[in-house]
Design an enzyme around this catalytic site. Structure first.
Site, short mmCIF file in Angstrom:
data_model
loop_
_atom_site.label_atom_id
_atom_site.label_comp_id
_atom_site.label_asym_id
_atom_site.label_seq_id
_atom_site.Cartn_x
_atom_site.Cartn_y
_atom_site.Cartn_z
N THR A 266 1.81 1.15 5.61
CA THR A 266 1.80 -0.27 5.96
C THR A 266 0.45 -0.70 6.53
OG1 THR A 266 4.16 -0.35 6.30
CG2 THR A 266 2.88 -1.96 7.53
N SER B 108 4.56 5.98 2.73
CA SER B 108 4.87 7.34 3.20
C SER B 108 6.35 7.70 3.07
CB SER B 108 4.37 7.56 4.62
OG SER B 108 5.28 7.09 5.57
N THR C 65 4.22 4.85 8.62
CA THR C 65 4.95 5.30 9.81
C THR C 65 6.21 6.12 9.47
OG1 THR C 65 6.25 3.26 9.91
CG2 THR C 65 4.21 3.33 11.22
N ASP C 66 6.74 5.93 8.25
CA ASP C 66 8.07 6.48 7.96
C ASP C 66 8.15 8.00 8.05
OD1 ASP C 66 9.04 3.95 7.64
OD2 ASP C 66 9.11 3.99 5.45
N1 ASP Z 1 7.19 2.37 4.45
C1 ASP Z 1 5.94 2.33 5.18
C2 ASP Z 1 5.30 3.71 5.09
O1 ASP Z 1 5.81 4.61 5.71
C3 ASP Z 1 6.22 1.95 6.59
C4 ASP Z 1 5.04 1.94 7.52
O2 ASP Z 1 3.95 2.42 7.24
O3 ASP Z 1 5.24 1.41 8.62
O4 ASP Z 1 4.32 3.89 4.41
#
Ligand code: ASP
Length: 314
Positions: free
Chosen positions: A16, A62, A95-96
Protein backbone atom coordinates in the site's frame (compact mmCIF):
# COMPACT_ATOMS: atom_id res chain seq x y z
CA UNK A 1 41.45 6.21 4.31
CA UNK A 2 38.35 4.11 4.87
CA UNK A 3 35.03 5.56 3.68
CA UNK A 4 32.43 5.61 6.45
CA UNK A 5 29.50 3.24 5.94
CA UNK A 6 26.81 5.85 5.42
CA UNK A 7 24.88 4.51 2.44
CA UNK A 8 21.30 3.37 3.05
CA UNK A 9 19.85 1.08 0.40
CA UNK A 10 16.08 1.08 -0.10
CA UNK A 11 14.61 -2.11 -1.58
CA UNK A 12 11.05 -1.84 -2.89
CA UNK A 13 8.63 -4.75 -2.91
CA UNK A 14 5.25 -3.00 -3.39
CA UNK A 15 2.40 -2.79 -0.87
CA UNK A 16 0.00 0.00 0.00
CA UNK A 17 2.92 2.35 0.58
CA UNK A 18 3.30 2.17 -3.22
CA UNK A 19 -0.47 2.06 -3.81
CA UNK A 20 -2.65 4.53 -5.69
CA UNK A 21 -6.39 5.25 -5.72
CA UNK A 22 -8.64 7.17 -8.14
CA UNK A 23 -9.56 9.65 -5.43
CA UNK A 24 -7.57 11.10 -2.53
CA UNK A 25 -10.42 10.36 -0.11
CA UNK A 26 -10.37 6.65 -0.99
CA UNK A 27 -8.39 4.86 1.71
CA UNK A 28 -9.45 1.30 0.93
CA UNK A 29 -10.48 1.02 -2.73
CA UNK A 30 -6.94 1.45 -4.05
CA UNK A 31 -4.49 -0.74 -5.91
CA UNK A 32 -1.34 -1.68 -4.02
CA UNK A 33 2.13 -1.82 -5.62
CA UNK A 34 1.80 0.83 -8.34
CA UNK A 35 4.66 3.25 -7.62
CA UNK A 36 8.31 2.45 -7.87
CA UNK A 37 10.61 2.83 -4.91
CA UNK A 38 12.21 5.91 -6.54
CA UNK A 39 8.75 7.58 -6.56
CA UNK A 40 8.37 6.85 -2.84
CA UNK A 41 11.69 8.54 -2.15
CA UNK A 42 10.76 11.54 -4.30
CA UNK A 43 7.81 12.13 -1.94
CA UNK A 44 10.19 12.62 0.99
CA UNK A 45 12.35 15.67 0.16
CA UNK A 46 13.62 15.62 3.75
CA UNK A 47 15.72 12.60 2.72
CA UNK A 48 17.50 14.39 -0.12
CA UNK A 49 20.54 15.19 2.02
CA UNK A 50 21.18 11.50 2.71
CA UNK A 51 23.24 9.08 0.66
CA UNK A 52 20.59 6.69 -0.61
CA UNK A 53 20.30 4.08 -3.32
CA UNK A 54 17.04 2.48 -4.47
CA UNK A 55 16.33 -0.88 -6.10
CA UNK A 56 13.04 -2.56 -6.99
CA UNK A 57 13.14 -6.20 -5.91
CA UNK A 58 9.45 -6.99 -6.44
CA UNK A 59 6.17 -5.18 -7.06
CA UNK A 60 3.29 -6.95 -5.36
CA UNK A 61 0.47 -6.66 -2.88
CA UNK A 62 1.96 -8.44 0.12
CA UNK A 63 -1.18 -10.57 0.54
CA UNK A 64 0.34 -12.39 -2.46
CA UNK A 65 3.84 -12.77 -0.98
CA UNK A 66 5.47 -16.01 -2.09
CA UNK A 67 8.56 -18.12 -1.50
CA UNK A 68 10.31 -17.07 -4.74
CA UNK A 69 10.03 -13.40 -3.77
CA UNK A 70 11.37 -14.21 -0.30
CA UNK A 71 14.35 -15.94 -1.88
CA UNK A 72 15.02 -12.94 -4.13
CA UNK A 73 14.61 -10.50 -1.28
CA UNK A 74 16.89 -12.40 1.10
CA UNK A 75 19.58 -12.58 -1.59
CA UNK A 76 19.23 -8.85 -2.36
CA UNK A 77 19.40 -7.86 1.31
CA UNK A 78 22.42 -10.11 1.90
CA UNK A 79 24.25 -8.68 -1.14
CA UNK A 80 23.62 -5.09 -0.06
CA UNK A 81 24.68 -5.70 3.54
CA UNK A 82 27.94 -7.22 2.31
CA UNK A 83 28.95 -3.88 0.74
CA UNK A 84 31.27 -2.08 3.18
CA UNK A 85 29.77 1.34 2.36
CA UNK A 86 26.24 0.21 3.31
CA UNK A 87 25.14 1.17 6.81
CA UNK A 88 21.75 -0.47 6.56
CA UNK A 89 18.91 -1.58 4.33
CA UNK A 90 15.29 -0.41 4.27
CA UNK A 91 12.62 -2.65 2.71
CA UNK A 92 9.30 -1.12 1.65
CA UNK A 93 6.55 -3.75 1.84
CA UNK A 94 2.83 -4.27 2.27
CA UNK A 95 1.47 -4.50 5.79
CA UNK A 96 -0.46 -7.76 5.34
CA UNK A 97 2.45 -10.20 5.50
CA UNK A 98 5.07 -7.80 6.80
CA UNK A 99 5.56 -9.73 10.03
CA UNK A 100 6.17 -12.93 8.04
CA UNK A 101 8.81 -11.40 5.79
CA UNK A 102 10.43 -9.78 8.83
CA UNK A 103 10.61 -13.10 10.70
CA UNK A 104 11.85 -14.93 7.60
CA UNK A 105 14.69 -12.44 7.04
CA UNK A 106 15.51 -12.49 10.74
CA UNK A 107 15.92 -16.27 10.80
CA UNK A 108 17.74 -16.56 7.48
CA UNK A 109 20.06 -13.55 7.75
CA UNK A 110 20.14 -12.47 11.43
CA UNK A 111 22.06 -9.43 10.14
CA UNK A 112 24.63 -7.50 12.15
CA UNK A 113 23.61 -4.33 10.28
CA UNK A 114 20.05 -2.99 10.48
CA UNK A 115 17.40 -4.20 8.05
CA UNK A 116 14.39 -1.96 8.54
CA UNK A 117 11.06 -2.92 7.03
CA UNK A 118 8.42 -0.29 6.60
CA UNK A 119 5.01 0.07 5.01
CA UNK A 120 1.85 2.17 5.08
CA UNK A 121 -1.81 1.70 5.85
CA UNK A 122 -2.89 4.44 3.43
CA UNK A 123 -2.04 4.60 -0.27
CA UNK A 124 0.40 7.20 -1.56
CA UNK A 125 -2.52 9.17 -3.05
CA UNK A 126 -4.41 9.53 0.28
CA UNK A 127 -5.25 12.93 1.78
CA UNK A 128 -2.75 12.24 4.53
CA UNK A 129 -0.55 9.31 3.50
CA UNK A 130 1.45 7.67 6.28
CA UNK A 131 4.06 6.15 3.93
CA UNK A 132 6.39 9.18 3.60
CA UNK A 133 6.75 9.58 7.37
CA UNK A 134 7.29 5.84 7.84
CA UNK A 135 9.91 5.79 5.08
CA UNK A 136 11.64 8.81 6.59
CA UNK A 137 11.67 7.13 10.01
CA UNK A 138 12.91 3.83 8.57
CA UNK A 139 15.90 5.57 6.97
CA UNK A 140 16.73 7.24 10.31
CA UNK A 141 16.63 3.84 12.01
CA UNK A 142 18.79 2.22 9.31
CA UNK A 143 21.37 4.97 9.81
CA UNK A 144 21.44 4.74 13.60
CA UNK A 145 24.88 3.80 14.97
CA UNK A 146 24.69 0.49 16.82
CA UNK A 147 21.42 -0.56 15.18
CA UNK A 148 21.30 -4.22 14.10
CA UNK A 149 18.91 -6.97 13.11
CA UNK A 150 15.57 -7.05 11.35
CA UNK A 151 13.09 -4.51 12.68
CA UNK A 152 9.91 -2.82 11.56
CA UNK A 153 9.65 0.98 11.67
CA UNK A 154 6.02 1.96 11.69
CA UNK A 155 3.99 4.87 13.07
CA UNK A 156 6.81 6.14 15.24
CA UNK A 157 7.68 2.79 16.78
CA UNK A 158 10.39 0.25 16.03
CA UNK A 159 9.35 -3.37 16.59
CA UNK A 160 11.53 -6.46 16.44
CA UNK A 161 10.85 -9.13 13.84
CA UNK A 162 10.04 -11.85 16.37
CA UNK A 163 7.51 -9.96 18.44
CA UNK A 164 5.69 -7.84 15.89
CA UNK A 165 2.20 -8.57 14.57
CA UNK A 166 -0.31 -6.66 12.53
CA UNK A 167 -2.94 -6.04 15.16
CA UNK A 168 -5.42 -3.75 13.42
CA UNK A 169 -7.02 -4.00 10.00
CA UNK A 170 -7.49 -0.25 9.41
CA UNK A 171 -5.85 1.97 12.03
CA UNK A 172 -2.73 3.84 10.93
CA UNK A 173 -0.88 2.53 13.98
CA UNK A 174 -1.57 -1.07 12.95
CA UNK A 175 1.31 -3.02 14.51
CA UNK A 176 1.92 -4.22 18.05
CA UNK A 177 4.74 -6.07 19.70
CA UNK A 178 3.70 -9.06 21.81
CA UNK A 179 4.16 -8.41 25.53
CA UNK A 180 4.71 -4.73 24.71
CA UNK A 181 8.36 -5.30 23.79
CA UNK A 182 9.58 -2.41 21.67
CA UNK A 183 13.05 -1.72 20.27
CA UNK A 184 12.86 2.04 19.84
CA UNK A 185 10.71 5.07 19.14
CA UNK A 186 11.29 7.61 16.38
CA UNK A 187 10.47 11.14 17.40
CA UNK A 188 11.09 14.02 14.95
CA UNK A 189 13.69 11.90 13.20
CA UNK A 190 15.51 11.04 16.42
CA UNK A 191 15.71 7.34 17.27
CA UNK A 192 15.25 6.73 21.00
CA UNK A 193 16.27 3.18 21.83
CA UNK A 194 14.09 1.68 24.57
CA UNK A 195 14.80 -2.01 24.09
CA UNK A 196 17.28 -4.30 22.35
CA UNK A 197 18.17 -4.72 18.70
CA UNK A 198 17.22 -8.26 17.66
CA UNK A 199 20.20 -10.47 16.94
CA UNK A 200 20.44 -14.23 16.53
CA UNK A 201 22.08 -17.06 14.66
CA UNK A 202 21.62 -16.86 10.89
CA UNK A 203 20.46 -20.06 9.19
CA UNK A 204 22.02 -18.70 5.98
CA UNK A 205 20.73 -18.40 2.45
CA UNK A 206 21.99 -21.91 1.55
CA UNK A 207 19.06 -23.17 3.67
CA UNK A 208 16.55 -21.54 1.30
CA UNK A 209 18.29 -22.44 -1.98
CA UNK A 210 15.84 -25.19 -2.96
CA UNK A 211 13.61 -24.02 -5.88
CA UNK A 212 10.50 -22.35 -4.45
CA UNK A 213 7.99 -24.81 -5.96
CA UNK A 214 9.75 -27.58 -4.00
CA UNK A 215 9.53 -25.89 -0.61
CA UNK A 216 7.65 -27.88 2.04
CA UNK A 217 3.94 -27.32 2.28
CA UNK A 218 3.06 -26.40 5.87
CA UNK A 219 -0.57 -25.53 6.57
CA UNK A 220 -2.19 -23.75 9.51
CA UNK A 221 -5.38 -25.28 10.92
CA UNK A 222 -7.31 -23.54 13.65
CA UNK A 223 -9.32 -24.77 16.58
CA UNK A 224 -12.79 -23.30 17.02
CA UNK A 225 -16.25 -24.39 18.08
CA UNK A 226 -17.19 -27.39 15.99
CA UNK A 227 -13.64 -28.10 14.72
CA UNK A 228 -13.68 -31.80 13.90
CA UNK A 229 -10.38 -32.36 12.10
CA UNK A 230 -11.94 -32.92 8.67
CA UNK A 231 -9.72 -30.16 7.29
CA UNK A 232 -6.66 -32.13 8.36
CA UNK A 233 -7.84 -35.16 6.38
CA UNK A 234 -8.59 -32.97 3.38
CA UNK A 235 -5.13 -31.40 3.46
CA UNK A 236 -3.44 -34.76 3.86
CA UNK A 237 -5.28 -35.90 0.75
CA UNK A 238 -3.69 -32.97 -1.15
CA UNK A 239 -0.27 -33.67 0.35
CA UNK A 240 1.11 -31.71 3.26
CA UNK A 241 4.55 -31.74 4.91
CA UNK A 242 3.67 -30.14 8.24
CA UNK A 243 0.86 -28.66 10.31
CA UNK A 244 0.71 -25.69 12.62
CA UNK A 245 -2.31 -25.87 14.90
CA UNK A 246 -3.58 -22.42 15.83
CA UNK A 247 -5.12 -23.69 19.03
CA UNK A 248 -7.44 -21.96 21.41
CA UNK A 249 -5.96 -20.49 24.61
CA UNK A 250 -2.85 -22.42 25.65
CA UNK A 251 -2.86 -24.28 22.32
CA UNK A 252 -5.88 -26.41 23.20
CA UNK A 253 -7.51 -28.50 20.48
CA UNK A 254 -10.93 -30.10 20.18
CA UNK A 255 -10.95 -33.87 20.54
CA UNK A 256 -11.59 -34.31 16.82
CA UNK A 257 -8.84 -31.92 15.69
CA UNK A 258 -6.40 -33.35 18.23
CA UNK A 259 -7.09 -36.90 17.04
CA UNK A 260 -6.67 -35.93 13.37
CA UNK A 261 -3.40 -34.12 14.07
CA UNK A 262 -2.04 -36.98 16.18
CA UNK A 263 -2.85 -39.31 13.35
CA UNK A 264 -0.89 -37.04 10.98
CA UNK A 265 2.02 -36.99 13.43
CA UNK A 266 2.00 -40.81 13.62
CA UNK A 267 2.24 -40.82 9.83
CA UNK A 268 5.46 -38.78 10.10
CA UNK A 269 4.02 -35.31 9.47
CA UNK A 270 5.35 -32.81 12.05
CA UNK A 271 2.69 -30.94 14.00
CA UNK A 272 3.32 -27.96 16.27
CA UNK A 273 0.77 -26.30 18.51
CA UNK A 274 0.54 -22.51 18.67
CA UNK A 275 -2.30 -20.28 19.81
CA UNK A 276 -4.81 -18.12 18.02
CA UNK A 277 -4.56 -15.67 20.95
CA UNK A 278 -2.91 -12.35 20.14
CA UNK A 279 -0.03 -12.88 22.56
CA UNK A 280 1.50 -15.35 24.96
CA UNK A 281 3.31 -18.68 24.65
CA UNK A 282 1.94 -22.19 24.43
CA UNK A 283 3.33 -24.24 27.29
CA UNK A 284 4.68 -27.70 26.50
CA UNK A 285 2.89 -30.36 28.55
CA UNK A 286 3.67 -34.08 28.66
CA UNK A 287 1.46 -36.11 26.36
CA UNK A 288 0.42 -33.18 24.18
CA UNK A 289 1.53 -32.34 20.66
CA UNK A 290 4.73 -30.23 20.74
CA UNK A 291 4.36 -26.50 21.23
CA UNK A 292 5.69 -23.76 18.96
CA UNK A 293 6.68 -21.72 22.01
CA UNK A 294 5.75 -18.06 21.79
CA UNK A 295 5.64 -17.94 17.99
CA UNK A 296 2.40 -16.84 16.36
CA UNK A 297 0.90 -19.39 13.94
CA UNK A 298 2.30 -17.63 10.85
CA UNK A 299 5.78 -17.37 12.34
CA UNK A 300 5.67 -20.97 13.60
CA UNK A 301 4.83 -21.95 10.03
CA UNK A 302 7.96 -20.20 8.74
CA UNK A 303 10.04 -21.85 11.47
CA UNK A 304 8.74 -25.30 10.51
CA UNK A 305 9.29 -24.63 6.80
CA UNK A 306 12.90 -23.60 7.54
CA UNK A 307 13.38 -26.71 9.71
CA UNK A 308 12.02 -28.95 6.96
CA UNK A 309 14.24 -27.25 4.38
CA UNK A 310 17.23 -28.55 6.36
CA UNK A 311 16.15 -32.09 5.46
CA UNK A 312 16.82 -33.62 2.04
CA UNK A 313 14.00 -32.94 -0.44
CA UNK A 314 11.49 -35.81 -0.69
N1 ASP B 1 -2.75 -5.47 0.92
C1 ASP B 1 -1.71 -4.50 1.19
C2 ASP B 1 -0.38 -5.23 1.20
O1 ASP B 1 -0.13 -5.95 2.14
C3 ASP B 1 -1.98 -3.84 2.50
C4 ASP B 1 -0.96 -2.85 2.97
O2 ASP B 1 0.14 -2.73 2.46
O3 ASP B 1 -1.30 -2.16 3.93
O4 ASP B 1 0.41 -5.08 0.29
Amino acid sequence: MQTPADLIVILGTGGTIAGTAQSASDGVGYTAAQLRVEDLLAAVPALSARRLEAHQVAQLDSKDMDFATWQRLAAAVEAQLARPEVAGVVVTHGTDTLEETAYFLHRVLAPRKPVVLTAAMRPATALAPDGPQNLFDAVQVAGTPGAAGVVLAFAGRVHDAVQVRKAHSYRVDAFESADGALVARVEEGAVRVVGRWPVGEALGTARIARPAPQWPRVEIVSNHAGADGAVVQALRAVGVDGFIAAGTGNGTLSQGLDAALRDAQSAGIPVWRSTRCDAGPVMDLPGLLPSAGALSPVKARIELILALLAEPAA
